[in-house]
Each structure stands twice: as C-alpha cells, then as structure tokens.
Design a protein around this motif. Structure first.
Motif: not given
Length: 238
Positions: A38, A40, A64, A96, A6, A59, A8, A57
C-alpha cells in the motif's frame, strides 16, 4: 517481510514533472504497488491562490497521491512554508500507521518525514544540491538536516554515499543501490528501426543518444563536445 507493507513516499518532485527524482519516485511507487504494498505519495506545493484546497487526493494506478497546498503570504520565508506544510500533512495523515516513511528531496521533506510515525525512516539521496552542501569547504547545516532521523540512507552513486557519511551518517546505515531500468521501456531487444522511420533517420546514419534534461548541472555540453571522439572510436572499432 512476507506481508504487504504500508509505505509513505515524500517528494517535492513527482509526476507530471520530468526530472530524474520524479521519474524515480513514479517508477518505484508503481513497482511497490504492483508487488502488493500500500503506497501513498505526499507531494507538497506552495502558491498564493487562496481558492485552492489545502490538499487533494488522486490516484495514479494503485498509488494514492496526496497533493498538499500551503498558501504563502507575501514575504513569507521557507520556515513559514514548512510549518504550514507540516500542519497539513499531520492533519491528513493523523490516523495513518505506516511501516516505512521514505523521503526523496532534501528540503522540507526531512521535517515532514520525522513528523510521521513509522517503523522505519528511509532517505534516498539523489540530488546534486546535497553534493554542493556536503562536498564544499565545510559541511553545511542543510546536509545534516537532510539525513537526520534516517534509519537508512540509500544512494544511487558512491559519490552520494561518501557525501552522506561526510554529513554524519554511519557507514552501516548507508547503502549504495544504483537506479534500476524498466526493461519494458529500455531494452537491447527493442529494435530502433521504427523510431528511425518516425524521426526520418536513415538506417545507416550514426545516432548518439543522451537521455538527460537540458539542464546546466547535467553537463550535456560535455557530451556534445565528446561526440566526435565517440564517433571516431566507434568507427575505428567496426
């Protein structure tokens, strides 16, 4: 690691902007998402429109994208903007849990990155602005601030790697990795005849391409001055 991560990504320069960092972050995040991670992207912005939401938000494919908006009151300084952006990002990402926080621009993003919990913090040092800070007569405080808290600093040039170490990053935490190229878009196997026809360029005409924005810092004027010498060298080699 074998399981999906994940991640960011923080960047003040991102699609639909046309800059090099925007293109880099866009391509990197798309590739990471395609690999099953994943991803963001947090894109801070400022302005004076009170009617805009604090964030929205969207996509971009499987990525994202969170675009934050901190309203700037008249005569407010950069610190006020950063504090407002920080509060928004902390609110949005409060629940998160990231494996990696990765920032790309040296102003604002470092403070945001340090505020987001993650197993690892990564900074990709792209900018000529950082070079101006770190390679002057003295290392500016902004250069220290940009790299502070990074477990790893990635650099697309040896010059930026040296500048990062000058700013205090240990050698073992700096990695030189040149920017990649999308082989689907840029490939010697792609013939240019169709492009020549579309632009009205004859098959025999000599063509020079400079894939840079017309920005003073990119030195396009030096390339223009060099074209006659390049053409002469190419003609002599044929």
């Amino acid at each position: 690691r074998s399981h999906p991560l994940k991640i960011c990504q923080l960047s003040s320069d991102y699609f639909p902007n046309s800059g090099g960092i925007a293109a880099h972050v866009d391509g990197l995040t798309a590739a990471l998402a395609a690999a099953g991670h994943s991803v963001t992207v947090v894109v801070p912005s400022s302005g004076r429109n009170l009617m805009r939401p604090r964030y929205r938000v969207e996509h971009r494919g499987a990525v994202r994208v969170i675009r934050t908006h901190a309203w700037m009151p008249p005569r407010a300084g950069a610190h006020t903007l950063q504090a407002r952006q920080l509060r928004i990002v902390q609110d949005v990402l409060s629940n998160e849990q990231f494996d990696i926080v990765h920032w790309h621009t040296p102003i604002g993003d470092p403070e945001l990155a340090r505020s987001i919990p993650a197993r690892a913090k990564v900074f990709t040092n792209h900018t000529s602005q950082f070079l101006e800070w770190a390679l002057g007569q003295r290392v500016m405080p902004e250069a220290y601030e940009a790299v502070r808290g990074a477990d790893v600093v990635l650099c697309p040039s040896t010059e930026l790697a040296d500048a990062s170490m000058r700013a205090g990053v240990l050698r073992e935490r700096v990695a030189f990795i040149s920017n990649g190229v999308d082989p689907q878009r840029f490939s010697p196997a792609i013939h240019g005849n169709e492009t020549r026809r579309a632009l009205g360029i004859s098959p025999s005409e000599f063509v020079v391409l400079c894939p840079r924005r017309l920005d003073k810092k990119n030195g396009v004027t030096y390339w223009l001055r060099a074209i006659p010498n390049v053409r002469l060298a190419v003609s002599s080699a044929r």
